[in-house]
Design an enzyme around this catalytic site. Structure first.
Site, PDB file in Angstrom:
ATOM      1  N   GLY A  29       1.668  -6.793 -16.368  1.00 15.82           N
ATOM      2  CA  GLY A  29       2.762  -7.734 -16.611  1.00 15.82           C
ATOM      3  C   GLY A  29       2.221  -8.964 -17.325  1.00 15.82           C
TER       4      GLY A  29
ATOM      5  N   ALA B 103       0.829  -1.216   0.000  1.00 13.76           N
ATOM      6  CA  ALA B 103       0.000   0.000   0.000  1.00 13.76           C
ATOM      7  C   ALA B 103       0.856   1.255   0.000  1.00 13.76           C
ATOM      8  CB  ALA B 103      -0.909  -0.002   1.230  1.00 13.76           C
TER       9      ALA B 103
ATOM     10  N   SER C 296     -47.839  14.485  20.106  1.00 13.23           N
ATOM     11  CA  SER C 296     -47.254  15.082  18.907  1.00 13.23           C
ATOM     12  C   SER C 296     -46.640  16.434  19.232  1.00 13.23           C
ATOM     13  CB  SER C 296     -48.340  15.272  17.841  1.00 13.23           C
ATOM     14  OG  SER C 296     -48.751  14.011  17.385  1.00 13.23           O
TER      15      SER C 296
ATOM     16  N   SER D 282     -49.642  17.138  23.666  1.00 10.24           N
ATOM     17  CA  SER D 282     -49.168  17.645  22.373  1.00 10.24           C
ATOM     18  C   SER D 282     -48.663  19.063  22.522  1.00 10.24           C
ATOM     19  CB  SER D 282     -50.310  17.648  21.365  1.00 10.24           C
ATOM     20  OG  SER D 282     -50.722  16.349  21.130  1.00 10.24           O
TER      21      SER D 282
ATOM     22  N   TYR E 176     -28.894  19.119  22.147  1.00  6.26           N
ATOM     23  CA  TYR E 176     -27.681  19.938  22.038  1.00  6.26           C
ATOM     24  C   TYR E 176     -27.979  21.335  22.534  1.00  6.26           C
ATOM     25  CZ  TYR E 176     -23.536  21.921  19.720  1.00  6.26           C
ATOM     26  OH  TYR E 176     -22.344  22.546  19.445  1.00  6.26           O
TER      27      TYR E 176
ATOM     28  N   THR F  66       7.908  -3.198  -6.257  1.00  4.26           N
ATOM     29  CA  THR F  66       7.079  -4.135  -5.488  1.00  4.26           C
ATOM     30  C   THR F  66       7.916  -5.159  -4.707  1.00  4.26           C
ATOM     31  OG1 THR F  66       6.740  -5.270  -7.605  1.00  4.26           O
ATOM     32  CG2 THR F  66       4.929  -3.930  -6.794  1.00  4.26           C
TER      33      THR F  66
ATOM     34  N   ARG G 205      -2.191   8.921 -10.612  1.00  2.00           N
ATOM     35  CA  ARG G 205      -3.292   9.101 -11.568  1.00  2.00           C
ATOM     36  C   ARG G 205      -4.655   9.303 -10.917  1.00  2.00           C
ATOM     37  NH1 ARG G 205      -3.588   4.801 -15.907  1.00  2.00           N
ATOM     38  NH2 ARG G 205      -2.493   3.390 -14.513  1.00  2.00           N
TER      39      ARG G 205
ATOM     40  N   ARG H  30     -28.753   6.880  12.012  1.00  2.00           N
ATOM     41  CA  ARG H  30     -27.343   7.286  12.093  1.00  2.00           C
ATOM     42  C   ARG H  30     -26.605   6.449  13.140  1.00  2.00           C
ATOM     43  NH1 ARG H  30     -27.701  13.271  13.394  1.00  2.00           N
ATOM     44  NH2 ARG H  30     -25.445  13.002  13.540  1.00  2.00           N
TER      45      ARG H  30
HETATM   46  C1  UD1 Z   1       2.187  -4.564 -10.954  1.00  2.00           C
HETATM   47  C2  UD1 Z   1       2.957  -5.798 -11.448  1.00  2.00           C
HETATM   48  C3  UD1 Z   1       2.367  -6.234 -12.776  1.00  2.00           C
HETATM   49  C4  UD1 Z   1       0.891  -6.531 -12.613  1.00  2.00           C
HETATM   50  C5  UD1 Z   1       0.161  -5.329 -12.028  1.00  2.00           C
HETATM   51  C6  UD1 Z   1      -1.256  -5.711 -11.651  1.00  2.00           C
HETATM   52  C7  UD1 Z   1       5.258  -5.589 -10.647  1.00  2.00           C
HETATM   53  C8  UD1 Z   1       6.664  -5.220 -10.989  1.00  2.00           C
HETATM   54  N1  UD1 Z   1       4.364  -5.449 -11.622  1.00  2.00           N
HETATM   55  O1  UD1 Z   1       2.436  -3.522 -11.872  1.00  2.00           O
HETATM   56  O2  UD1 Z   1       3.046  -7.407 -13.243  1.00  2.00           O
HETATM   57  O3  UD1 Z   1       0.316  -6.900 -13.852  1.00  2.00           O
HETATM   58  O4  UD1 Z   1       0.811  -4.874 -10.829  1.00  2.00           O
HETATM   59  O5  UD1 Z   1      -1.969  -4.590 -11.195  1.00  2.00           O
HETATM   60  O6  UD1 Z   1       5.026  -6.031  -9.553  1.00  2.00           O
HETATM   61  N2  UD1 Z   1       3.801  -0.621  -4.368  1.00  2.00           N
HETATM   62  C9  UD1 Z   1       4.489  -0.435  -3.195  1.00  2.00           C
HETATM   63  N3  UD1 Z   1       5.780   0.002  -3.253  1.00  2.00           N
HETATM   64  C10 UD1 Z   1       6.415   0.245  -4.426  1.00  2.00           C
HETATM   65  C11 UD1 Z   1       5.703   0.043  -5.624  1.00  2.00           C
HETATM   66  C12 UD1 Z   1       4.396  -0.390  -5.567  1.00  2.00           C
HETATM   67  O7  UD1 Z   1       3.966  -0.653  -2.109  1.00  2.00           O
HETATM   68  O8  UD1 Z   1       7.588   0.631  -4.382  1.00  2.00           O
HETATM   69  C13 UD1 Z   1       2.418  -1.114  -4.296  1.00  2.00           C
HETATM   70  C14 UD1 Z   1       1.392  -0.125  -4.842  1.00  2.00           C
HETATM   71  O9  UD1 Z   1       0.879   0.681  -3.800  1.00  2.00           O
HETATM   72  C15 UD1 Z   1       0.322  -1.058  -5.383  1.00  2.00           C
HETATM   73  C16 UD1 Z   1       1.101  -2.286  -5.803  1.00  2.00           C
HETATM   74  O10 UD1 Z   1       2.310  -2.252  -5.095  1.00  2.00           O
HETATM   75  O11 UD1 Z   1      -0.608  -1.431  -4.379  1.00  2.00           O
HETATM   76  C17 UD1 Z   1       1.348  -2.354  -7.306  1.00  2.00           C
HETATM   77  O12 UD1 Z   1       2.162  -1.280  -7.690  1.00  2.00           O
HETATM   78  P1  UD1 Z   1       2.021  -0.575  -9.097  1.00  2.00           P
HETATM   79  O13 UD1 Z   1       3.068   0.448  -9.227  1.00  2.00           O
HETATM   80  O14 UD1 Z   1       0.612  -0.183  -9.327  1.00  2.00           O
HETATM   81  O15 UD1 Z   1       2.406  -1.807 -10.052  1.00  2.00           O
HETATM   82  P2  UD1 Z   1       2.060  -1.967 -11.592  1.00  2.00           P
HETATM   83  O16 UD1 Z   1       3.015  -1.179 -12.400  1.00  2.00           O
HETATM   84  O17 UD1 Z   1       0.613  -1.752 -11.803  1.00  2.00           O
END
Ligand code: UD1
Ligand code: CA
Length: 450
Positions: free
Chosen positions: A140, A9, A387, A405, A369, A81, A15, A315
């Site tokens: 990928g 995460a 009422s 009421s 309140y 990743t 984007r 709520r």
């Molecule tokens: C990644 C995969 C790709 C796959 C795709 C699916 C790799 C190299 N590529 O690409 O093969 O098809 O997801 O959605 O793994 N994140 C970190 N730290 C980092 C980079 C990323 O925690 O340094 C987390 C991001 O928050 C995200 C996830 O890893 O939750 C994927 O990262 P993202 O940069 O979106 O990978 P993709 O380029 O989409």
């Protein structure tokens, strides 16, 4: 089977064009991150580690608020990743059993799918969750030979022939924890993005003579949220699934497409949900209760046989016991309504408890309140609130008591008493006719003047 889950995460989510970290954007009234954590929880893991980076503190707080068992680590800077998963090594490298990697931005993967991934570990040292993409875009690509996965090629590094492959990587990876971290320690960043790719562990495993394999799931599950458009798509997909599940579980939805569920909504069998009902977080509706059209519910509990709405708002902290009736244009917050209480029309009940079988008349307001502090209203059993009663809290109305009421109740009403808190009526014979004649005369004079 012992399982550790690592949730990535740390990514920026450029984007999304947002000040909020991507994984804290909501689908079904819950952060994307919580969807991944909910799926993780279903696997009954021994550990869950969330890797945070961008918006680290807010993401970590959100993660631990989901469950006390969640641990967090910071990845700074974000170098890919594999580098992200490596941050969990100090916590998990000695952990026995399986490690499974999930992405916090991929909210729709189902428990059954992850179980299939875990099962496939009996056949392969490294298991990847893949899918056939209609438009493979920048995912990928999975290079396979029969049952065997040979490599994952990132889009940036892929040849035109490899880009033509439509079998793609979802991001979910599973291996024995020890194996995963040892493979990751060998990952290098000699690629187009100069990142440490988690996907490189497939080729590294094969070099060691270990096998890698793919489990397939429907593309709908692997939807990754990178843009607001994809966030909206994920919401649509989640709702479609939640509606289908509710129907399957024996809930009547008269207009399914207009009902919106939260990630944690619980609805019992034989409950009836009318059109245009919105569930915020933390709602339970028990079996046989009915929520009529245009209601908005959040943080509340509706027991068996209760009826709510149309046009009611429950709520946080609204607790409706069995057979309670809440009617139209009623708002209830932080209040306990015991069995058989009736609040039929145009009423606000906040910070209150109401005893069984009490009737609350139309237009009643708990004045909770004072501009600075909130105060409680306590009403006993079988009381009758006339009422348009204003209950100026803190105030207590005893069992079997009655308020007239139009009363403004500022003092406690003992059990079985009648409280009248309004000016005595004055009636003047013939005055209405005289008043209207006078007014008509004024109007006529004015008309002549113009
Ligand atoms: C990644 C995969 C790709 C796959 C795709 C699916 C790799 C190299 N590529 O690409 O093969 O098809 O997801 O959605 O793994 N994140 C970190 N730290 C980092 C980079 C990323 O925690 O340094 C987390 C991001 O928050 C995200 C996830 O890893 O939750 C994927 O990262 P993202 O940069 O979106 O990978 P993709 O380029 O989409
Ligand atoms: Ca992505």
């Amino acid at each position: 089977m012992q399982v550790s889950v690592i949730v990535l995460a740390a990514g920026q989510g450029t984007r999304m064009n947002s000040d909020t970290p991507k994984v804290l954007h909501h689908v079904a009234a819950a952060p994307l991150l919580h969807h991944a954590l909910a799926t993780a929880h279903h696997l009954e893991p021994s550990r869950i580690v969330v890797v945070t980076g961008h918006g680290g503190e807010a993401v970590a707080t959100s993660a631990t608020s989901y469950s006390e068992m969640v641990e967090t680590v910071v990845q700074d800077p974000q170098l890919g990743t594999a580098h992200a998963v490596a941050q969990a090594a100090p916590l998990l490298a000695d952990e026995a059993g399986e490690a499974i990697v999930l992405y916090a931005d991929t909210p729709l993967i189902r428990e059954e799918t992850l179980r299939a991934v875990l099962d496939a570990r009996a056949r392969h040292a490294v298991v990847i969750l893949g899918f056939h993409a209609k438009d493979p875009g920048r995912y990928g690509r999975l290079l396979t030979q029969g049952e065997e996965l040979l490599a994952i090629r990132e889009f940036k590094d892929a040849t035109p022939e490899e880009r033509a492959i439509t079998l793609c990587n979802s991001g979910v990876v599973c291996a024995e924890a020890k194996t995963l971290f040892s493979l990751i320690s060998e990952v290098k960043n000699d690629n187009a993005a100069q990142e440490y790719y988690l996907t490189d562990i497939v080729e590294l495993a094969r070099k060691r003579g270990l096998s890698a394999g793919v489990v397939l799931c429907p593309e709908a599950e692997t939807l990754g949220v990178n843009t607001r458009a994809q966030l909206a798509e994920a919401e649509t997909a989640f709702q479609a699934r939640a509606r289908a599940e509710a129907l399957e579980n024996g809930v009547t939805l008269t207009a399914p497409d207009t009902v919106f569920f939260a990630l944690d909504t619980h609805i019992g069998r034989d409950a009836i949900i009318g059109p245009n009902v919105l569930f915020g977080p933390g709602v339970t509706v028990e079996s046989g209760a009915e929520i009529k059209g245009f209601c908005h519910l959040e943080g509340c509990h509706v027991s068996r046989g209760a009826t709510v709405g149309p046009f009611a708002r429950l709520r946080p902290g609204a607790e409706l016991a069995e057979d309670v009736h809440v009617g139209n244009f009623v708002e209830i917050k932080n209040a306990i309504l015991d069995e058989g209480v009736k609040v039929g029309h145009l009423t606000y009940i906040g910070d209150a408890s109401i005893g069984e079988h009490t009737n609350i008349g139309a237009g009643t307001v708990t004045c909770n309140y004072d501009g600075v502090m909130k105060h409680r209203t306590t009403i006993g059993k079988r009381a009758f609130i006339g009422s348009d009663t204003m209950l100026v809290a803190p105030v207590t109305v005893g069992d079997g008591a009655l308020t007239a009421s139009g009363s403004v109740i500022t003092e406690d009403v003992p059990a079985e008493a009648v409280a009248i808190g309004r000016a005595r009526q004055v009636t003047k014979a013939g005055l209405a006719t005289r008043m209207f004649e006078k007014l008509k005369a004024i109007k006529a004079t004015k008309a002549k003047g113009h």
